[in-house]
Design a protein around this motif. Structure first.
Motif, PDB file in Angstrom:
ATOM      1  N   GLU A 156     -12.895  -6.884 -41.696  1.00 31.41           N
ATOM      2  CA  GLU A 156     -13.803  -5.746 -41.498  1.00 31.41           C
ATOM      3  C   GLU A 156     -13.026  -4.430 -41.570  1.00 31.41           C
ATOM      4  OE1 GLU A 156     -17.257  -4.262 -38.366  1.00 31.41           O
ATOM      5  OE2 GLU A 156     -16.147  -6.119 -38.006  1.00 31.41           O
ATOM      6  N   ARG A 157     -11.846  -4.411 -40.955  1.00 29.45           N
ATOM      7  CA  ARG A 157     -11.004  -3.208 -40.979  1.00 29.45           C
ATOM      8  C   ARG A 157     -10.542  -2.902 -42.398  1.00 29.45           C
ATOM      9  NH1 ARG A 157      -5.141  -2.720 -37.936  1.00 29.45           N
ATOM     10  NH2 ARG A 157      -4.625  -0.576 -38.581  1.00 29.45           N
ATOM     11  N   VAL A 158     -10.207  -3.937 -43.176  1.00 29.39           N
ATOM     12  CA  VAL A 158      -9.774  -3.734 -44.560  1.00 29.39           C
ATOM     13  C   VAL A 158     -10.896  -3.107 -45.381  1.00 29.39           C
ATOM     14  CG1 VAL A 158      -9.107  -4.908 -46.693  1.00 29.39           C
ATOM     15  CG2 VAL A 158      -8.025  -5.560 -44.538  1.00 29.39           C
ATOM     16  N   LEU A 159     -12.108  -3.624 -45.260  1.00 28.35           N
ATOM     17  CA  LEU A 159     -13.246  -3.062 -46.001  1.00 28.35           C
ATOM     18  C   LEU A 159     -13.475  -1.609 -45.611  1.00 28.35           C
ATOM     19  CD1 LEU A 159     -15.757  -6.063 -45.881  1.00 28.35           C
ATOM     20  CD2 LEU A 159     -14.491  -5.239 -47.879  1.00 28.35           C
ATOM     21  N   SER A 160     -13.332  -1.308 -44.324  1.00 30.45           N
ATOM     22  CA  SER A 160     -13.521   0.066 -43.854  1.00 30.45           C
ATOM     23  C   SER A 160     -12.451   0.991 -44.424  1.00 30.45           C
ATOM     24  CB  SER A 160     -13.480   0.087 -42.326  1.00 30.45           C
ATOM     25  OG  SER A 160     -13.558   1.414 -41.850  1.00 30.45           O
ATOM     26  N   LEU A 161     -11.209   0.518 -44.449  1.00 29.46           N
ATOM     27  CA  LEU A 161     -10.115   1.322 -45.013  1.00 29.46           C
ATOM     28  C   LEU A 161     -10.352   1.622 -46.490  1.00 29.46           C
ATOM     29  CD1 LEU A 161      -7.068  -0.495 -43.365  1.00 29.46           C
ATOM     30  CD2 LEU A 161      -7.651   1.919 -43.041  1.00 29.46           C
ATOM     31  N   LEU A 162     -10.794   0.617 -47.241  1.00 27.05           N
ATOM     32  CA  LEU A 162     -11.044   0.822 -48.673  1.00 27.05           C
ATOM     33  C   LEU A 162     -12.176   1.812 -48.889  1.00 27.05           C
ATOM     34  CD1 LEU A 162     -10.654  -2.832 -49.993  1.00 27.05           C
ATOM     35  CD2 LEU A 162      -9.019  -0.964 -50.193  1.00 27.05           C
ATOM     36  N   GLU A 208      -2.887  -3.823 -41.150  1.00 25.53           N
ATOM     37  CA  GLU A 208      -1.917  -2.852 -40.657  1.00 25.53           C
ATOM     38  C   GLU A 208      -1.075  -2.300 -41.810  1.00 25.53           C
ATOM     39  OE1 GLU A 208       0.033  -0.265 -38.384  1.00 25.53           O
ATOM     40  OE2 GLU A 208      -1.710  -1.460 -37.761  1.00 25.53           O
ATOM     41  N   THR A 209      -0.657  -3.179 -42.728  1.00 29.70           N
ATOM     42  CA  THR A 209       0.142  -2.730 -43.872  1.00 29.70           C
ATOM     43  C   THR A 209      -0.660  -1.789 -44.768  1.00 29.70           C
ATOM     44  OG1 THR A 209       1.312  -4.854 -43.817  1.00 29.70           O
ATOM     45  CG2 THR A 209       1.602  -3.497 -45.775  1.00 29.70           C
ATOM     46  N   LEU A 210      -1.923  -2.118 -45.004  1.00 30.05           N
ATOM     47  CA  LEU A 210      -2.778  -1.245 -45.821  1.00 30.05           C
ATOM     48  C   LEU A 210      -2.961   0.103 -45.134  1.00 30.05           C
ATOM     49  CD1 LEU A 210      -4.561  -0.799 -48.291  1.00 30.05           C
ATOM     50  CD2 LEU A 210      -6.446  -1.895 -47.054  1.00 30.05           C
ATOM     51  N   THR A 211      -3.089   0.094 -43.823  1.00 28.53           N
ATOM     52  CA  THR A 211      -3.216   1.352 -43.063  1.00 28.53           C
ATOM     53  C   THR A 211      -1.983   2.230 -43.282  1.00 28.53           C
ATOM     54  OG1 THR A 211      -4.516   0.223 -41.372  1.00 28.53           O
ATOM     55  CG2 THR A 211      -3.541   2.335 -40.753  1.00 28.53           C
ATOM     56  N   ALA A 248       8.620  -3.173 -57.982  1.00 28.54           N
ATOM     57  CA  ALA A 248       8.538  -2.002 -57.103  1.00 28.54           C
ATOM     58  C   ALA A 248       7.351  -2.118 -56.162  1.00 28.54           C
ATOM     59  CB  ALA A 248       8.430  -0.725 -57.943  1.00 28.54           C
ATOM     60  N   LEU A 249       6.219  -2.587 -56.666  1.00 26.34           N
ATOM     61  CA  LEU A 249       5.034  -2.769 -55.827  1.00 26.34           C
ATOM     62  C   LEU A 249       5.310  -3.804 -54.740  1.00 26.34           C
ATOM     63  CD1 LEU A 249       2.094  -2.207 -55.178  1.00 26.34           C
ATOM     64  CD2 LEU A 249       1.434  -3.848 -56.959  1.00 26.34           C
ATOM     65  N   GLN A 250       5.994  -4.854 -55.100  1.00 24.45           N
ATOM     66  CA  GLN A 250       6.338  -5.903 -54.133  1.00 24.45           C
ATOM     67  C   GLN A 250       7.219  -5.330 -53.006  1.00 24.45           C
ATOM     68  OE1 GLN A 250       8.978  -8.971 -55.638  1.00 24.45           O
ATOM     69  NE2 GLN A 250       7.896 -10.535 -54.469  1.00 24.45           N
ATOM     70  N   GLN A 251       8.205  -4.487 -53.385  1.00 26.04           N
ATOM     71  CA  GLN A 251       9.068  -3.873 -52.374  1.00 26.04           C
ATOM     72  C   GLN A 251       8.286  -2.904 -51.492  1.00 26.04           C
ATOM     73  OE1 GLN A 251      11.909  -5.328 -52.104  1.00 26.04           O
ATOM     74  NE2 GLN A 251      11.433  -6.388 -54.019  1.00 26.04           N
ATOM     75  N   LEU A 252       7.358  -2.179 -52.094  1.00 31.21           N
ATOM     76  CA  LEU A 252       6.527  -1.250 -51.319  1.00 31.21           C
ATOM     77  C   LEU A 252       5.790  -1.995 -50.215  1.00 31.21           C
ATOM     78  CD1 LEU A 252       5.130   1.545 -50.907  1.00 31.21           C
ATOM     79  CD2 LEU A 252       3.392   0.757 -52.532  1.00 31.21           C
ATOM     80  N   VAL A 253       5.129  -3.082 -50.571  1.00 31.80           N
ATOM     81  CA  VAL A 253       4.363  -3.857 -49.592  1.00 31.80           C
ATOM     82  C   VAL A 253       5.295  -4.451 -48.542  1.00 31.80           C
ATOM     83  CG1 VAL A 253       2.929  -5.928 -49.291  1.00 31.80           C
ATOM     84  CG2 VAL A 253       2.471  -4.339 -51.179  1.00 31.80           C
ATOM     85  N   ARG A 254       6.390  -4.997 -48.975  1.00 32.71           N
ATOM     86  CA  ARG A 254       7.336  -5.624 -48.058  1.00 32.71           C
ATOM     87  C   ARG A 254       7.871  -4.638 -47.027  1.00 32.71           C
ATOM     88  NH1 ARG A 254      13.325  -7.945 -49.782  1.00 32.71           N
ATOM     89  NH2 ARG A 254      13.763  -9.087 -47.851  1.00 32.71           N
TER      90      ARG A 254
END
Length: 980
Positions: free
Chosen positions: A503-509, A548-551, A576-582
C-alpha cells in the motif's frame, strides 16, 4: 578604411567604433595611414578587405593596433602580414631581448614581441593567408624562441654570482632542458594557448666559478623560477605565455626541476598511464649551455621505454577509455557540451583516436612516434589501422575544429574553446568560418562532430553491447508505474512479488507521478522517466524493505527530472542501477548525498573502483589529473572540482563501509587521506593565487621562496587519523618566513601579512558554500590564544605559547596534532617542538586534577542528562561515562604524565597506536590496553554506522555496551581517580 559593405550588419557598429579609435590614435601620434606604407605587391583593395575582416573579427587585434599603431605600420611596411615566416628562430626577438639591461626591460620586451607575433598570426589566420598548420607551427616556434632567449638571458646573469653547474661524476657543464609537452611539443599550439613544461638536468653536482656555490638542483630551480616569472607573470603589457608545470613528476608537490636519475626512477616506478599519454608529444624546446643538443637527445632516449613498450600494448585502451570517461563527466558536470575541444566529437576525441594506436603499437613501429595529428591520420589509414576514408575525414574535421577554435580565441585572445551563446558572437564566428549564418555553420560543425564521435566510438568505446530489455518482463512494472495496476489488484500483485508494504509503495508511486516537477516535465524527459521507473521497480523487487528503499530513492528521482541525462545513465547501465538500489537500501546518508549531488551517479558505473578505494598516492594522482587543465587563477573551477572529488570519495568510502568491504580503521584512514590530499592542493592553490598578486616571500638571504614556508597542522580526528563521515577539521597554521622579509611582486606585502593572507585564503577555499556544498567545516579555535589569537603563527611564537601560556587541555590536544600538508623542513621543526612540549616535566597530581576538571565540565555540557524514566539506559557513545572521550582523556593523560620518561609515547597521534606504545613501555598492562582498544573500536564503529543511518550517536538502550562501559570506567578510576 572602414567599409561596412564587407561586414555583416550586426557587426558593423562595433567595427566602425574600432576603426575610429584606431584612426584617432594615428592622428594623436602624427602617424600616416597603413595604406601609405603598403608594399606595391599588395593591392590596396585586398588590404582594405583584410583590415576590415580583422577589426570585425578580433577585438584583441583592433585594441593592440590602437594602443600601438606603430606595430601595425611596421608589419604592413615590412610585408610580414602578407608573407610566410622567413625565419622560425625570430631574430628580431633575440636581438631585442639581448639588449635588455634588467628584468623589467626583459618582461616589457617579451610582451611587446608577443603582441607583434600575435597580431601577425591572427591577421593571417582570419584572412586565410596561411593554412591552419602554418598558424600552429608559427605560434609554436615563437613560443620556443621566447623560452630559449629568456632562458639564455637569465642563465648568463646568474653565472657571475653562482658560477656554472658542473656534474659531480663527469665534471662537465650541466644544462637545463625544457621539455615542451602537449600542443607545444607537437608544434600544434592554438591562438591563445598556455604551455606545459617539464624541467630536467642531467647530473647532480655544484656550481663553480661564481661568487658563491649552489648545488645544481637549487641553481636550476632558481633558473626555472625566473624563466616562468618572465613568461607567465601578468603586467600592464599582459603576459607572454601562461606556464603550466603540473605535468612534472609528482605534479605540483614535486620538485620544480629533476635530474635524469630522479626522472628515470619516477617514471619506472610510479609513472601512470595518463603520463604515458602526455609523454607522446614531449619534445625538448629549449636548453641552456653549449651541451644542449646532446643532453636533450639523452633525455629523450631515457624517456622512450616509459612511453613506448616493446610489445603490442592493448592494455592502454582501457585506461584511455577511462580517461575519456573522466573528461566526459567533467564536460557534463560543467556544462561544456558546446566545447569544440572537450565536447562530444571534439578535438580531444580525434587526439585520443590517434594516440591509442601510438601507445599500442609505437614501441614496434617508430613511424607512429610522430607527434602531429595531421601527419598521423593519413598514416593510420594507409596502414589499415583506420578504415578507408576515416583518416581523411578526421583530418578534415580536425582542421575545421582547430580553425573554429582559433576564431573563438582570436576574438579576445582568451583561452576558451566554448562556442558563443550570444547572437552577435555566433554571427561573427559563422562569418569568420565562411558561412552566411549560424544555422549553416552549426550544421557543418555538427556533421564533423558526429563523424568524429562515430570514429571515436568505433576505436575506443567499450565493446560490450548492451542487451535489449525483455519487454514482456517489464510490462507489469510499466503498468504499475503508469497507475493502471493499482488498488487491491496492485497490492495483491506486489505482495506476490514479495513487497513488504504494498500500500505504501502504491502511494509513493502516485505521489511521484503527481509531483509538480514530474507533471511539468518536457515530453522527451518524461519518456526517459517512463523508461527508468519500471526498471527501478523491477530491481527493487530483488531486495528487501522495498518501500523504505523507494522512499529514499524518490528525492533523487525528483532532483534529476530536469537533468534527465542521469536517468539515461541508469537505464543504459543496469550495473549502476543495481548499485543505486543496493546502497540506498543500506544507507539513507548515501541516498541523501546522491539526491543532493546527482553527478555522483557517475561513481556507480564502476563497482570495481566504488568498493576498492585507492591509497593516498593514487588519490593524489587522481586529483592531480582532474585539476590538470585548470589555470591557477580559476578559483571557482578548482573549488568545484575539489568539492566533487571529496563527495565522490566520501561516497566510495560509505559504500565500502555499508557493504563490509572496508573495516573501521581503513574507513578512517581513507577519509583522512582524502582530507590530506585536498589540503595539500588547497595550500598550493592559495599560494599560487597570492604569488600571482603579491609575488613570493623572500628568505633571510633576500631570495624568493620557491614554495610556501608554511604548514597546516591537523588536530583532533584529523590529527589522530580518525575522521568520520561529516567530521569538521581542527586546524592550526604555522609559518617560518623571515619576519623582516617581504614579497617581490608589484603589490608587495610583509612576509607575516602574506602568510596571514595565505591562511585566510585556505579557509575561504575550504568552507565557502557553493551549489556543490562546502569542502569542510573548519575549526581554528585550537590555535594559540584561541579565537582571540593570530590566525597564523610563526613556529617560534607557537613554541613560546605552548611553553609559557598554554592550558593543560591545549597540551592534551597537542597529543593528537600532526602536520598534514606543507613544507617538510618546517614539519620536522613542528614535530620537534611538539615532542619537547609533550615530554616536559609535569606534576602528576596537578595534571590529574586538571584533566578530571576538564572532563567533568565536558560531561556537564555535552553528556546526556539522566531522567527518572530512563534508569540510565540512554548512552551517548562519545560523551557519557565509559565512552569515547573517557578513553581519549586517559590516553592524553598517560602521554602527558609519562612522556618525560617514555618519549616513544609521543611518536604517534592516533589513540590505537598510542595505547600500543603504552603497553610496550610497560605503563599499561596488555589486558587493560586490549580492553580499551576493543571498546574504542566498537564505539567508533557503531558511531559510523549510526551516522550512515542519519542517526545521532545516542543509544536509547545502552545495555549492549554495558561490559565495555564497565571496563572503561574501571580503568578510568584506576588511572585518574584512585589517587584523587
Amino acid at each position: 578604411m572602414f567599409n561596412k559593405t564587407q561586414i555583416p550588419t550586426q557587426l558593423q557598429e562595433a567595427t566602425r567604433k574600432r576603426f575610429e579609435d584606431f584612426e584617432q590614435s594615428l592622428e594623436r601620434r602624427e602617424l600616416s595611414s597603413p595604406e601609405s606604407v603598403l608594399p606595391s605587391s599588395v593591392p590596396k583593395e585586398d588590404f582594405k578587405r583584410q583590415i576590415n575582416r580583422v577589426f570585425a573579427a578580433s577585438e584583441y587585434v583592433a585594441k593592440t593596433c590602437t594602443t600601438r599603431p606603430q606595430l601595425l605600420l611596421e608589419l604592413v611596411e615590412s610585408g610580414a602580414l602578407f608573407e610566410p615566416l622567413a625565419d622560425g628562430s625570430f631574430p628580431e626577438l633575440v636581438e631585442a631581448v639581448q639588449a635588455c639591461e634588467d628584468d623589467a626591460a626583459l618582461d616589457k620586451t617579451l610582451r611587446r614581441e608577443r603582441h607583434r607575433a600575435m597580431v601577425r598570426i591572427i591577421w593571417r589566420d582570419l584572412n586565410r593567408l596561411a593554412p591552419m598548420r602554418e598558424i600552429t607551427d608559427e605560434l609554436s616556434r615563437f613560443a620556443e624562441a621566447a623560452i630559449q632567449v629568456t632562458l639564455d638571458w637569465h642563465f648568463e646573469r646568474m653565472k657571475p654570482r653562482w658560477g656554472v653547474p658542473k656534474g659531480k661524476e663527469s665534471g662537465e657543464e650541466q644544462a637545463l632542458i625544457v621539455l615542451g609537452m602537449g600542443k607545444l611539443g607537437a608544434r600544434e599550439l592554438n591562438v591563445s594557448s598556455d604551455i606545459d613544461l617539464i624541467f630536467a638536468y642531467p647530473e647532480a653536482g655544484q656550481t663553480e666559478g661564481g661568487d658563491r656555490s649552489l648545488d645544481n638542483q637549487e641553481f636550476f630551480a632558481r633558473l626555472g623560477q625566473r624563466l616562468i616569472k618572465s613568461l607567465d607573470a601578468p603586467s600592464a603589457e599582459g603576459f607572454v605565455f601562461r606556464v603550466d608545470m603540473r605535468l612534472r613528476p609528482y605534479g605540483q608537490s614535486g620538485a620544480l626541476v629533476s635530474n635524469f636519475d630522479a626522472m628515470e626512477e619516477y617514471y619506472q616506478s610510479q609513472g601512470r598511464d595518463w603520463e604515458r599519454y602526455a609523454m607522446i608529444k614531449a619534445r625538448p624546446v629549449a636548453a641552456s649551455g653549449h651541451r644542449a643538443r646532446a643532453v636533450s637527445a639523452e633525455l629523450m632516449e631515457l624517456l622512450k621505454p616509459f612511453t613506448y613498450r616493446q610489445y603490442i600494448d592493448f592494455s592502454v585502451i582501457e585506461s584511455l577509455r577511462a580517461m575519456k570517461g573522466l573528461i566526459s563527466r567533467q564536460v557534463q558536470r560543467r556544462g561544456m557540451s558546446e566545447d569544440v575541444k572537450l565536447g562530444e566529437g571534439g578535438i580531444r576525441e580525434i587526439e585520443f583516436v590517434v594516440q591509442v594506436f601510438q601507445l599500442i603499437r609505437g614501441g614496434r613501429d617508430p613511424r607512429l612516434r610522430e607527434r602531429q595529428v595531421c601527419e598521423l591520420l593519413p598514416l593510420l589509414e594507409a596502414e589499415n589501422y583506420l578504415p578507408e576514408g576515416s583518416g581523411t575525414a578526421m583530418r578534415e574535421a580536425y582542421e575545421f575544429l582547430r580553425n573554429t577554435e582559433h576564431a573563438i580565441q582570436g576574438y579576445q585572445d582568451r583561452q576558451t574553446q566554448a562556442l558563443p551563446s550570444d547572437e552577435e558572437g555566433r554571427l561573427r564566428l559563422s562569418w569568420v568560418m565562411g558561412f552566411d549564418d549560424w544555422r549553416s555553420f552549426e550544421k557543418a560543425l555538427n556533421g564533423y562532430r558526429e563523424r568524429v564521435n562515430q570514429e571515436f566510438q568505433d576505436v575506443i568505446a567499450d565493446p560490450d553491447v548492451e542487451q535489449g530489455e525483455d519487454a514482456e518482463t517489464l510490462r507489469p512494472w510499466v503498468s504499475l508505474w503508469e497507475g493502471s495496476l493499482e488498488g487491491d489488484e496492485g497490492q495483491e500483485w506486489l505482495t506476490d512479488k514479495g513487497f513488504d508494504q504494498p500500500e505504501r509503495v502504491l502511494s509513493l508511486l502516485k505521489d511521484l507521478r503527481n509531483h509538480r516537477q514530474v507533471v511539468a516535465m518536457q515530453a522527451s524527459s518524461r519518456d526517459r522517466l517512463d523508461a527508468f521507473m519500471p526498471r527501478l521497480l523491477a530491481m527493487l523487487a530483488e531486495g528487501d524493505a522495498v518501500a523504505e528503499t523507494l522512499t529514499r530513492i524518490q528525492p533523487l528521482v525528483v532532483s534529476v527530472v530536469r537533468r534527465s541525462a542521469y536517468l539515461v545513465l541508469l537505464v543504459e547501465n543496469p550495473v549502476a542501477l543495481q548499485q543505486l538500489v543496493r546502497l540506498c537500501a543500506a544507507s539513507p546518508w548515501i541516498a541523501d548525498e546522491l539526491a543532493r549531488f546527482p553527478a555522483l551517479l557517475d561513481e556507480l558505473l564502476t563497482p570495481e573502483s566504488l568498493y576498492a578505494p585507492p591509497d593516498k598516492e593514487a588519490l593524489r594522482d587522481e586529483l592531480r589529473r582532474e585539476l590538470l587543465r585548470l589555470a591557477w587563477d580559476d578559483l571557482e573551477g578548482h573549488m568545484d572540482t575539489l568539492r566533487y572529488f571529496r563527495s565522490a570519495h566520501a561516497l566510495r568510502v560509505a559504500a565500502s563501509e555499508v557493504t563490509g568491504a572496508l573495516p573501521l580503521m581503513k574507513v578512517s584512514d581513507y577519509l583522512t587521506y582524502i582530507a590530506e590530499v585536498i589540503l595539500e592542493h588547497v595550500l598550493q592553490l592559495a599560494w599560487e593565487q597570492l604569488v600571482l598578486r603579491h609575488g613570493r616571500p623572500s628568505d633571510a638571504n633576500g631570495e624568493p621562496e620557491a614554495a610556501p614556508n608554511f604548514v597546516i597542522v591537523g588536530y583532533g580526528k584529523l590529527g589522530g587519523i580518525e575522521l568520520s563521515h561529516g567530521s569538521d577539521l581542527d586546524l592550526v597554521f604555522v609559518h617560518n618566513g623571515d619576519p623582516e622579509g617581504k614579497t617581490d611582486g608589484e603589490k608587495p606585502l610583509e612576509n607575516n601579512l602574506f602568510y596571514t593572507r595565505l591562511g585566510q585564503r585556505i579557509i575561504h577555499i575550504l568552507n565557502t558554500r557553493m551549489p556543490s556544498g562546502t569542502l569542510y567545516e573548519i575549526d581554528m579555535r585550537l590555535r594559540p590564544n584561541g579565537e582571540a589569537g593570530m590566525l597564523v603563527n610563526s613556529l617560534g611564537a607557537f613554541e613560546k605559547y605552548q611553553r609559557n601560556d598554554a592550558w593543560t587541555w591545549e597540551h592534551q590536544a597537542l597529543v593528537r596534532a600532526r602536520v598534514v600538508a606543507g613544507d617538510q623542513t618546517l614539519a620536522e621543526g613542528f614535530e620537534r617542538v611538539r615532542r619537547d612540549i609533550l615530554c616536559q616535566h609535569r606534576d602528576a597530581d596537578a595534571l590529574r586534577e586538571e584533566v578530571l576538571k576538564m572532563r567533568e565540565k565536558m560531561r556537564e555540557h555535552l553528556g546526556t542528562k539522566p531522567s527518572a524514566s530512563d534508569n540510565g539506559a540512554v548512552f551517548h557513545l562519545k560523551q557519557d561515562v565509559g565512552g569515547i572521550v573517557d578513553i581519549e582523556f586517559m590516553v592524553q593523560y598517560a602521554v602527558l604524565a609519562w612522556a618525560e620518561d617514555e618519549p616513544a609515547l609521543t611518536e604517534y597521534t592516533d589513540n590505537i597506536r598510542i595505547l600500543g606504545a603504552l603497553e610496550q613501555s610497560g605503563r599499561l598492562g596488555a589486558e587493560a590496553v586490549a580492553q580499551l582498544i576493543d571498546a574504542y573500536k566498537v564505539y567508533r564503529s557503531t558511531g559510523h554506522r549510526l551516522a550512515l543511518q542519519r542517526q545521532e550517536a545516542v543509544l536509547e538502550d545502552g545495555e549492549p555496551f554495558a561490559e565495555e562501559r564497565r571496563r572503561v570506567t574501571g580503568l578510568w578510576r584506576h588511572l585518574l581517580e584512585s589517587h584523587h
